[in-house]
Design a protein around this motif. Structure first.
Motif, PDB file in Angstrom:
ATOM      1  N   LEU A   1       7.076  48.194  -8.938  1.00 28.63           N
ATOM      2  CA  LEU A   1       7.731  48.207  -7.636  1.00 28.63           C
ATOM      3  C   LEU A   1       8.546  46.922  -7.393  1.00 28.63           C
ATOM      4  O   LEU A   1       7.528  46.011  -7.481  1.00 28.63           O
ATOM      5  CB  LEU A   1       7.038  48.574  -6.432  1.00 28.63           C
ATOM      6  N   TYR A   2       9.664  46.976  -7.172  1.00 28.96           N
ATOM      7  CA  TYR A   2      10.286  45.666  -6.840  1.00 28.96           C
ATOM      8  C   TYR A   2      11.402  45.741  -5.690  1.00 28.96           C
ATOM      9  O   TYR A   2      11.942  46.701  -5.243  1.00 28.96           O
ATOM     10  CB  TYR A   2      11.041  45.113  -8.165  1.00 28.96           C
ATOM     11  N   SER A   3      11.670  44.335  -5.103  1.00 31.41           N
ATOM     12  CA  SER A   3      12.600  43.996  -4.120  1.00 31.41           C
ATOM     13  C   SER A   3      13.475  42.817  -4.675  1.00 31.41           C
ATOM     14  O   SER A   3      12.787  41.730  -4.633  1.00 31.41           O
ATOM     15  CB  SER A   3      11.918  43.727  -2.809  1.00 31.41           C
ATOM     16  N   SER A   4      14.406  42.997  -5.110  1.00 30.49           N
ATOM     17  CA  SER A   4      15.159  42.131  -5.780  1.00 30.49           C
ATOM     18  C   SER A   4      16.734  41.893  -5.219  1.00 30.49           C
ATOM     19  O   SER A   4      17.203  43.148  -4.834  1.00 30.49           O
ATOM     20  CB  SER A   4      15.211  42.302  -7.254  1.00 30.49           C
ATOM     21  N   ARG A   5      17.164  40.691  -4.937  1.00 26.56           N
ATOM     22  CA  ARG A   5      18.517  40.484  -4.704  1.00 26.56           C
ATOM     23  C   ARG A   5      19.549  40.413  -5.645  1.00 26.56           C
ATOM     24  O   ARG A   5      20.520  41.017  -5.883  1.00 26.56           O
ATOM     25  CB  ARG A   5      18.606  39.360  -3.789  1.00 26.56           C
ATOM     26  N   GLU A   6      19.263  39.505  -6.797  1.00 27.95           N
ATOM     27  CA  GLU A   6      20.316  39.231  -7.853  1.00 27.95           C
ATOM     28  C   GLU A   6      19.648  39.597  -9.190  1.00 27.95           C
ATOM     29  O   GLU A   6      20.309  39.440 -10.364  1.00 27.95           O
ATOM     30  CB  GLU A   6      20.526  37.693  -7.912  1.00 27.95           C
TER      31      GLU A   6
ATOM     32  N   VAL B   1      -0.726  49.063 -10.335  1.00 29.40           N
ATOM     33  CA  VAL B   1       0.633  49.072  -9.911  1.00 29.40           C
ATOM     34  C   VAL B   1       0.952  47.471  -9.504  1.00 29.40           C
ATOM     35  O   VAL B   1      -0.011  46.605  -9.169  1.00 29.40           O
ATOM     36  CB  VAL B   1       0.357  49.767  -8.253  1.00 29.40           C
ATOM     37  N   LEU B   2       2.113  47.123  -9.881  1.00 30.10           N
ATOM     38  CA  LEU B   2       2.541  45.559  -9.735  1.00 30.10           C
ATOM     39  C   LEU B   2       3.655  45.790  -8.711  1.00 30.10           C
ATOM     40  O   LEU B   2       4.830  46.508  -9.208  1.00 30.10           O
ATOM     41  CB  LEU B   2       2.847  44.970 -11.023  1.00 30.10           C
ATOM     42  N   ILE B   3       3.657  44.844  -7.857  1.00 27.94           N
ATOM     43  CA  ILE B   3       4.869  44.740  -6.943  1.00 27.94           C
ATOM     44  C   ILE B   3       5.263  43.428  -6.832  1.00 27.94           C
ATOM     45  O   ILE B   3       4.707  42.211  -6.806  1.00 27.94           O
ATOM     46  CB  ILE B   3       4.318  44.848  -5.352  1.00 27.94           C
ATOM     47  N   GLY B   4       6.563  43.209  -7.227  1.00 33.18           N
ATOM     48  CA  GLY B   4       7.473  41.930  -7.232  1.00 33.18           C
ATOM     49  C   GLY B   4       8.436  41.951  -6.093  1.00 33.18           C
ATOM     50  O   GLY B   4       9.098  42.896  -6.017  1.00 33.18           O
ATOM     51  N   ALA B   5       8.464  40.708  -5.671  1.00 30.47           N
ATOM     52  CA  ALA B   5       9.447  40.783  -4.438  1.00 30.47           C
ATOM     53  C   ALA B   5      10.238  39.006  -4.566  1.00 30.47           C
ATOM     54  O   ALA B   5       9.518  38.382  -4.802  1.00 30.47           O
ATOM     55  CB  ALA B   5       8.809  40.782  -3.338  1.00 30.47           C
ATOM     56  N   SER B   6      11.304  39.006  -4.005  1.00 32.10           N
ATOM     57  CA  SER B   6      12.053  37.946  -4.147  1.00 32.10           C
ATOM     58  C   SER B   6      12.328  37.218  -2.647  1.00 32.10           C
ATOM     59  O   SER B   6      12.171  37.917  -1.734  1.00 32.10           O
ATOM     60  CB  SER B   6      13.197  38.047  -4.870  1.00 32.10           C
TER      61      SER B   6
ATOM     62  N   LYS C   1      11.543  45.394   4.084  1.00 30.79           N
ATOM     63  CA  LYS C   1      11.328  46.875   3.378  1.00 30.79           C
ATOM     64  C   LYS C   1       9.885  46.562   2.730  1.00 30.79           C
ATOM     65  O   LYS C   1       9.033  47.623   2.634  1.00 30.79           O
ATOM     66  CB  LYS C   1      12.496  47.139   2.404  1.00 30.79           C
ATOM     67  N   LEU C   2       9.561  45.414   2.171  1.00 34.67           N
ATOM     68  CA  LEU C   2       8.175  45.075   1.565  1.00 34.67           C
ATOM     69  C   LEU C   2       7.353  45.187   2.691  1.00 34.67           C
ATOM     70  O   LEU C   2       6.370  45.905   2.130  1.00 34.67           O
ATOM     71  CB  LEU C   2       8.214  43.830   0.889  1.00 34.67           C
TER      72      LEU C   2
ATOM     73  N   ASN D   1       2.657  48.237   5.137  1.00 34.44           N
ATOM     74  CA  ASN D   1       2.067  48.884   6.330  1.00 34.44           C
ATOM     75  C   ASN D   1       1.775  50.550   6.014  1.00 34.44           C
ATOM     76  O   ASN D   1       0.959  51.162   6.402  1.00 34.44           O
ATOM     77  CB  ASN D   1       2.951  48.648   7.486  1.00 34.44           C
ATOM     78  N   ALA D   2       2.978  51.224   5.268  1.00 39.81           N
ATOM     79  CA  ALA D   2       2.914  52.741   5.150  1.00 39.81           C
ATOM     80  C   ALA D   2       1.886  53.094   4.108  1.00 39.81           C
ATOM     81  O   ALA D   2       1.600  54.178   4.160  1.00 39.81           O
ATOM     82  CB  ALA D   2       4.367  53.203   4.630  1.00 39.81           C
ATOM     83  N   ASN D   3       1.380  52.119   3.120  1.00 43.87           N
ATOM     84  CA  ASN D   3       0.735  52.250   2.045  1.00 43.87           C
ATOM     85  C   ASN D   3      -0.471  51.444   1.956  1.00 43.87           C
ATOM     86  O   ASN D   3      -1.255  51.412   0.851  1.00 43.87           O
ATOM     87  CB  ASN D   3       1.573  52.377   0.687  1.00 43.87           C
ATOM     88  N   LEU D   4      -0.969  51.098   3.109  1.00 39.09           N
ATOM     89  CA  LEU D   4      -2.080  49.974   3.048  1.00 39.09           C
ATOM     90  C   LEU D   4      -3.389  50.682   2.481  1.00 39.09           C
ATOM     91  O   LEU D   4      -3.981  50.060   1.701  1.00 39.09           O
ATOM     92  CB  LEU D   4      -2.345  49.412   4.576  1.00 39.09           C
ATOM     93  N   GLY D   5      -3.662  51.847   2.810  1.00 38.09           N
ATOM     94  CA  GLY D   5      -4.838  52.357   2.351  1.00 38.09           C
ATOM     95  C   GLY D   5      -4.940  52.547   0.681  1.00 38.09           C
ATOM     96  O   GLY D   5      -6.017  52.222   0.115  1.00 38.09           O
TER      97      GLY D   5
END
Length: 175
Positions: free
Chosen positions: A7-12, A50-55, A64-65, A70-74
């Protein structure tokens, strides 16, 4: 074959580039790449890891991260999930800013997030001046001037330490 969700949150796009590098290190796994900003509900039990990457942009992770956490904490707490952050400050490896302990962004993340990942990575990102809007270009140039970074707005500079990314991939494989 074991499955991994990226899962990612990326700008560029540097976060995606890092995930694709990690995917090459995990060739024995089937990897799926999903934009955190576009994702609906996810059943983590379908995946082995699962691997989450965010910038970071202007000192912050995307909201959104935090909404996803919060929606998937469990599920995050019950499965093998790791996290990494991409930022330009991490280019200062000699100052330890590329470690979870030395990263101001990770410290802030851990204070704001109810999820406390067991494995955390911090990687330097890239400067893509020619791709930025005029405003972003000037703001980032100012930040880089203040922090001793590249200020030539005609350049693209990649600071990512790929050996460090490879080592993180090995640790992630051992989760």
């Amino acid at each position: 074959m074991e499955k991994i969700l990226f899962l990612y949150s990326s700008r560029e796009g540097q976060t995606i580039k890092i995930l694709k590098h990690i995917e090459t290190e995990l060739s024995e796994f089937q990897c799926e790449l999903v934009d955190l900003h576009q994702v609906g509900e996810i059943d983590f039990s379908v995946y082995d890891r699962v691997l989450i990457g965010a910038s970071i942009r202007y000192g912050k992770l995307n909201k959104k991260l935090y909404q996803f956490i919060n929606a998937n904490l469990g599920q995050l707490n019950q499965h093998k999930v790791a996290f990494f952050c991409v930022n330009l400050t991490a280019r200062k490896e000699d100052q330890g800013k590329d470690t979870p302990e030395g990263s101001v962004y990770i410290k802030k993340f851990l204070k704001l997030s109810p999820w406390q990942p067991k494995l955390i990575g911090v990687f330097a990102g890239a400067l893509y001046y020619p791709r930025y809007s005029w405003f972003d270009k000037m703001m980032i140039k100012l930040i880089m001037t203040l922090t001793g970074g590249e200020t030539d707005t005609s350049k693209e500079v990649e600071y990512t330490n790929w050996k460090k990314v490879t080592l993180f991939a090995e640790k992630f494989k051992q989760l």
